[in-house]
Write a protein that holds these residues in place. Structure first.
Motif, mmCIF file in Angstrom:
data_model
loop_
_atom_site.group_PDB
_atom_site.id
_atom_site.type_symbol
_atom_site.label_atom_id
_atom_site.label_comp_id
_atom_site.label_asym_id
_atom_site.label_seq_id
_atom_site.Cartn_x
_atom_site.Cartn_y
_atom_site.Cartn_z
ATOM 1 N N ASN A 447 -44.806 31.337 -18.919
ATOM 2 C CA ASN A 447 -46.019 31.878 -19.520
ATOM 3 C C ASN A 447 -47.034 30.779 -19.820
ATOM 4 O OD1 ASN A 447 -44.995 34.494 -19.485
ATOM 5 N ND2 ASN A 447 -43.939 34.203 -21.446
ATOM 6 N N LYS A 448 -46.532 29.556 -19.895
ATOM 7 C CA LYS A 448 -47.407 28.427 -20.205
ATOM 8 C C LYS A 448 -48.090 27.935 -18.939
ATOM 9 C CE LYS A 448 -45.504 24.523 -21.249
ATOM 10 N NZ LYS A 448 -44.758 23.468 -21.962
ATOM 11 N N PRO A 449 -49.414 27.726 -18.961
ATOM 12 C CA PRO A 449 -50.097 27.232 -17.755
ATOM 13 C C PRO A 449 -49.594 25.845 -17.392
ATOM 14 C CG PRO A 449 -51.566 27.166 -19.651
ATOM 15 C CD PRO A 449 -50.347 27.923 -20.084
ATOM 16 N N PRO A 450 -49.443 25.556 -16.098
ATOM 17 C CA PRO A 450 -48.912 24.252 -15.683
ATOM 18 C C PRO A 450 -49.894 23.133 -15.983
ATOM 19 C CG PRO A 450 -49.682 25.467 -13.781
ATOM 20 C CD PRO A 450 -49.782 26.407 -14.945
ATOM 21 N N GLY A 451 -49.335 21.957 -16.253
ATOM 22 C CA GLY A 451 -50.168 20.790 -16.474
ATOM 23 C C GLY A 451 -50.530 20.115 -15.163
ATOM 24 N N ASN A 452 -51.262 19.018 -15.284
ATOM 25 C CA ASN A 452 -51.709 18.288 -14.107
ATOM 26 C C ASN A 452 -50.662 17.271 -13.672
ATOM 27 O OD1 ASN A 452 -54.155 19.694 -13.963
ATOM 28 N ND2 ASN A 452 -55.096 18.334 -15.477
ATOM 29 N N VAL A 453 -50.917 16.660 -12.514
ATOM 30 C CA VAL A 453 -49.943 15.749 -11.890
ATOM 31 C C VAL A 453 -50.614 14.409 -11.644
ATOM 32 C CG1 VAL A 453 -48.402 15.381 -9.934
ATOM 33 C CG2 VAL A 453 -48.839 17.714 -10.756
ATOM 34 N N LEU A 454 -49.973 13.344 -12.130
ATOM 35 C CA LEU A 454 -50.415 11.981 -11.826
ATOM 36 C C LEU A 454 -49.622 11.491 -10.624
ATOM 37 C CD1 LEU A 454 -51.953 9.341 -12.513
ATOM 38 C CD2 LEU A 454 -50.028 8.752 -14.017
ATOM 39 N N ALA A 455 -50.321 11.143 -9.555
ATOM 40 C CA ALA A 455 -49.634 10.741 -8.320
ATOM 41 C C ALA A 455 -50.530 9.812 -7.522
ATOM 42 C CB ALA A 455 -49.270 11.972 -7.485
ATOM 43 N N ASN A 456 -49.958 9.247 -6.462
ATOM 44 C CA ASN A 456 -50.749 8.486 -5.506
ATOM 45 C C ASN A 456 -51.667 9.430 -4.754
ATOM 46 O OD1 ASN A 456 -50.688 5.707 -5.345
ATOM 47 N ND2 ASN A 456 -48.703 5.637 -4.332
ATOM 48 N N LEU A 457 -52.832 8.964 -4.412
ATOM 49 C CA LEU A 457 -53.774 9.797 -3.685
ATOM 50 C C LEU A 457 -53.230 10.206 -2.326
ATOM 51 C CD1 LEU A 457 -56.505 11.161 -3.550
ATOM 52 C CD2 LEU A 457 -57.528 8.961 -2.933
ATOM 53 N N ASN A 458 -52.304 9.416 -1.778
ATOM 54 C CA ASN A 458 -51.766 9.768 -0.457
ATOM 55 C C ASN A 458 -50.933 11.044 -0.479
ATOM 56 O OD1 ASN A 458 -49.323 8.993 -1.581
ATOM 57 N ND2 ASN A 458 -49.028 7.209 -0.274
#
Length: 584
Positions: A447-458
């Motif tokens: 029910n909780k909206p997903p958070g963002n992802v820190l990753a390599n741009l590739n």
């Protein structure tokens, strides 16, 4: 009929062979660079926002300002990405431009030598060159700019000896093509410098008997050439000001960041370093194909072509073409030096010089072979030799030139390209990498909206669709804009950007941190974020995935592992990627 078609157009089987090679190698040669994801993601954002003034949504800290100078490239890329948001679709415009550049090189050599078979063989060598294969498979603008540059030269050379009206029209068309290329990439300035000597070549071969009359018309011809370029540049600047009222200041600040404002001494030092790194394949994050053999070959051909032009005084047209070819390569070097930005993909603009010189020499040798009285050497000790001997010597010379010209790039291609092959589903395959990333950061039903992802741009091609939209990606490249002297800056960034997952290329970051400041240009000073990131992961992180990524877990080319493509791979067995979920 079929045999007549091949003899009439010998470049057709060449293009078919090169199209087959491109189709086979496009998904995996070279590896996907983050710049490809960058441009494709920006294209998608422009489509979603229905504006060419849109900027990158994955940057939260790095200031980004729109401009019109690359807008045409994004328009070209849009229909391909509409079919499929993938690295293969993003590369298709470059692949098609690569085939077009082979065709245009063929037209130039055929126009200069009147030998279609020679031109087709030279075009084959050019198309198989690893540098050309690389740029034709890179989802950046250089392949399109190269094709436009060769198209402009082809238009000019095919009308060089014609009447004044046809010549002026051809020069106008060439200038228009280069003007359009301004909306693809700023390297249009480099290609303009490469085409200008060919415009001078057109003036010198204008068919006007009086040299005085010929050169009195030169200002008018140059106006036909430069006029469209100046007009297009003015339109690009005006459109950029409509997108960003402070366009010049912002674009100048970007140039400062990449060395455009360096003093002449430092610019010369970086210019020399640029060529030495190309020859030694001393790469940073860009893949560098082998070019050393062609660099030496270009030197030999340059001396040989200049000498040949002096000996064969009966062919003044081709003598001028030799100097136009050499001046074109010099123009690329001077333009790059003036700009002061030495991007590895821009090295491809030197490549036509090598193959045009080879084509001129091979065509000249074939002419001598078929000539009833071939040019004899000027030294007296060889004057007594019979004509048949000289004819045979020219036959050997022509054959040797064509064999060497094809063999040099072919050997490098056969040695280099297969090393980067990764079987379907292998950890080093890009599709497998993005699939693992997407699987690890896609949340379960909640029910909780997903958070963002820190990753390599590739990893950006993993972010598409409803389950993993593109606006969830945040990138390590942003860390170069973290404020200095603030130990809590990273903590605030993760909180403000609602980062829930961290895709950690630990092996890469360990090397960057251990060897600082050598690699500070990649993500900024690692001292400002890497120790803090380790602490945050230790306190709040839960490991949800860990998988090998021998190619895409390491952006530093000399340390990645791709089936033996690097001898410096760290750690043993290749890099791995870890994915953590942060408690919020």
């Amino acid at each position: 009929m079929r045999n007549w078609l091949i003899l009439r157009y010998p470049v057709i089987p060449v293009l078919l062979v090169l199209a087959a090679v491109s189709a086979i190698t496009l998904p995996w040669y070279p590896f996907v660079h983050s710049d490809e994801v960058w441009l494709a993601s920006l294209t998608r954002t422009m489509v979603e926002e229905r504006s060419l003034a849109a900027t990158e949504e994955f940057f939260a800290l790095t200031p980004r300002y729109p401009h019109a100078i690359k807008s045409l490239y994004h328009l070209i890329q849009m229909p391909f990405l509409a079919m499929d948001f993938s690295h293969v679709a993003a590369r298709l415009p470059s692949a098609l431009a690569g085939l077009a550049s082979v065709w245009f090189l063929y037209l130039v050599v055929a126009a200069l030598t009147r030998r279609r078979v020679v031109a087709a063989l030279i075009a084959l060598a050019f198309g198989l060159d690893p540098q050309h294969l690389y740029i034709s498979h890179l989802a950046r603008q250089e392949a399109l700019i190269l094709a436009i540059m060769l198209a402009a030269i082809a238009v000019v050379t095919r009308r060089a000896g014609g009447a004044r009206g046809g010549r002026d029209k051809s020069v106008l068309v060439a200038g228009t093509l280069l003007g359009v290329s301004i909306f693809i990439h700023p390297n249009a300035f480099v290609t303009t410098a490469a085409v200008t000597p060919w415009v001078v070549f057109a003036i010198s071969g204008s068919g006007v008997s009086s040299a005085g009359r010929r050169w009195r018309r030169a200002p008018g011809v140059m106006l036909h050439f430069l006029g469209p370029i100046v007009v297009a540049a003015g339109i690009a600047v005006a459109a950029s000001f409509m997108m960003d009222g402070e366009f010049l200041r912002h674009y100048a600040s970007f140039g400062d960041a990449v060395g455009v404002s360096d003093n002449w001494y430092r610019r010369w030092f970086r210019f020399r370093s640029f060529f030495s790194k190309l020859a030694a394949q001393n790469a940073g994050t860009y893949y560098l194909p082998p070019v050393a053999s062609r660099m030496w070959y270009a030197l030999v051909l340059g001396v040989g072509a200049a000498t040949t032009g002096c000996i064969d005084r009966r062919v003044a047209h081709r003598f001028t073409a030799v100097w136009a070819t050499l001046a074109s390569g010099a123009g690329v070097a001077v333009a790059l030096f003036i700009i002061g930005k030495y991007s590895p993909p821009s090295a491809v603009f030197f490549l036509p010089t090598v193959y045009l010189l080879a084509g001129l020499l091979a065509g000249w040798s074939v002419d001598q072979m078929h000539h009833s009285t071939p040019t004899r050497p000027r030294w007296k000790s060889a004057q007594w030799l019979p004509t048949a001997f000289h004819t045979g010597a020219w036959r050997v010379t022509a054959g040797a030139l064509l064999i060497v010209t094809i063999a040099l790039p072919l050997v490098d291609a056969l040695r280099e390209v297969p090393r980067w092959y990764q079987p379907s589903g292998a950890p080093g395959r890009y599709s497998a990498y993005v699939a693992r990333v997407a699987e690890a950061v896609t949340p379960e039903e909640s029910n909780k909206p997903p958070g963002n992802v820190l990753a390599n741009l590739n990893a950006g091609f993993a972010f598409y669709g409803d389950s993993l939209p593109g606006d969830r990606l945040r990138v390590y490249r942003d860390f170069g804009a973290l404020p200095r002297g603030d130990d809590t800056a990273l903590q605030r960034f993760l909180a403000v950007e609602n980062v829930e997952y961290v895709v950690l290329p630990r092996d890469e970051l360990e090397i960057i941190y251990r060897m600082r400041p050598v690699w500070n240009d990649v993500y900024g000073n690692p001292s400002r974020f890497y120790p803090q990131l380790q602490e945050i992961i230790a306190e709040r992180g839960t490991l949800v995935a860990r998988f090998p990524a021998p190619v895409y877990g390491m952006r530093l080319v000399r340390y990645l592992d791709a089936g033996g493509a690097s001898t410096h791979a760290e750690p043993a067995g290749g890099p791995v990627v870890e994915v953590y979920r942060l408690d919020r």
